[in-house]
Design a protein around this motif. Structure first.
Motif, short mmCIF file in Angstrom:
data_model
loop_
_atom_site.label_atom_id
_atom_site.label_comp_id
_atom_site.label_asym_id
_atom_site.label_seq_id
_atom_site.Cartn_x
_atom_site.Cartn_y
_atom_site.Cartn_z
N LEU A 4 51.04 23.26 -29.20
CA LEU A 4 49.83 22.58 -28.45
C LEU A 4 49.07 21.61 -29.26
CD1 LEU A 4 46.93 23.15 -27.20
CD2 LEU A 4 46.53 24.59 -28.99
N GLU A 5 48.93 20.13 -28.35
CA GLU A 5 48.29 18.64 -28.69
C GLU A 5 47.47 18.57 -28.29
OE1 GLU A 5 51.91 15.98 -28.68
OE2 GLU A 5 53.35 16.86 -28.91
N GLU A 6 46.39 17.94 -28.92
CA GLU A 6 44.79 18.15 -28.89
C GLU A 6 44.82 15.87 -29.50
OE1 GLU A 6 43.12 18.94 -27.20
OE2 GLU A 6 44.30 20.61 -26.57
N HIS A 7 43.83 15.55 -29.17
CA HIS A 7 43.71 14.45 -30.24
C HIS A 7 42.04 13.95 -29.42
CE1 HIS A 7 43.34 12.41 -26.58
NE2 HIS A 7 43.24 11.46 -26.92
N VAL A 8 41.55 13.71 -31.03
CA VAL A 8 40.14 13.00 -30.62
C VAL A 8 39.91 11.88 -31.68
CG1 VAL A 8 39.39 14.13 -32.87
CG2 VAL A 8 37.58 13.69 -31.47
N GLN A 97 45.43 12.33 -33.84
CA GLN A 97 46.44 13.02 -33.07
C GLN A 97 46.49 14.75 -33.68
OE1 GLN A 97 49.34 10.18 -31.46
NE2 GLN A 97 48.34 10.51 -29.44
N ARG A 99 48.43 18.32 -33.91
CA ARG A 99 50.16 18.85 -33.00
C ARG A 99 50.33 20.74 -33.95
NH1 ARG A 99 55.21 17.68 -30.60
NH2 ARG A 99 56.56 19.33 -31.19
N GLU A 124 44.27 26.71 -28.19
CA GLU A 124 43.21 25.32 -27.44
C GLU A 124 41.83 24.59 -27.72
OE1 GLU A 124 42.72 23.00 -23.68
OE2 GLU A 124 44.86 24.26 -23.47
N ARG A 125 40.69 25.91 -27.67
CA ARG A 125 39.57 25.53 -27.38
C ARG A 125 38.96 25.67 -29.18
NH1 ARG A 125 39.04 29.88 -24.48
NH2 ARG A 125 38.96 31.16 -25.55
N ARG A 128 40.29 22.26 -30.59
CA ARG A 128 39.29 21.13 -29.95
C ARG A 128 38.07 21.04 -30.44
NH1 ARG A 128 39.44 22.82 -24.16
NH2 ARG A 128 41.68 21.14 -23.29
N GLN A 132 36.68 18.35 -33.22
CA GLN A 132 35.05 17.56 -33.26
C GLN A 132 34.48 18.13 -33.62
OE1 GLN A 132 33.74 16.07 -30.76
NE2 GLN A 132 35.94 16.18 -29.42
#
Length: 142
Positions: A4-8, A97, A99, A124-125, A128, A132
């Motif tokens: 899973l990859e997310e960024h802010v 980022q 991972r 995922e939630r 995120r 945040q």
């Protein structure tokens, strides 16, 4: 393994963001489920409340300081790994980022909760939300 990859994007310079990322004692302020975090030698020890009884987890962290990348891997316990990369957007902003690599069966067995698509959506939630909360911590720190 699933990834899973997310960024802010954070309104702070990359060096300040890097410094905040390395304050082990602040991990509970931005990672849900972590009650306490501290260093034990070269390992980071976490006390977790996630999907059942309180459990402990140790992470081995490696840095590529010049690239502003921190990677981690669990030692013992569930096989989890990840990395956080910081990319300067401009002098006052940084993209973070994240991972996260995990085996869905391991997550279900060790932490409980849903499986399949519901599990992936929950992770995922959570990621995120953690990003945040990290953004808020960095931006509000003096």
């Amino acid at each position: 393994m699933s990834t899973l990859e997310e960024h802010v994007d954070i309104g702070a310079p990359v060096d300040k963001t890097w410094d905040c990322l390395h304050r082990v004692d602040s991990i509970p302020q931005y990672v849900d489920g972590v009650r306490e975090a501290h260093l034990e030698g070269k390992r980071t020890h976490l006390d977790l409340e996630a999907g059942g009884p309180t459990r402990e987890l140790d992470l081995e962290i490696t840095d590529r300081t010049t690239e502003k990348v921190m990677s981690w891997q669990t030692t013992g316990g569930p096989d989890l790994a990840g990395s956080v990369s910081l990319l300067p957007i401009d002098r006052g902003h940084t993209r973070v980022q994240a991972r996260f690599e995990y085996d869905p069966g391991t997550i279900k067995d060790d932490f409980g909760g849903p499986k399949g698509f519901a599990q992936a959506a929950a992770i995922e939630r959570g990621l995120r939300s953690d990003l945040q909360q990290f953004k808020s911590l960095v931006e509000h720190e003096k």
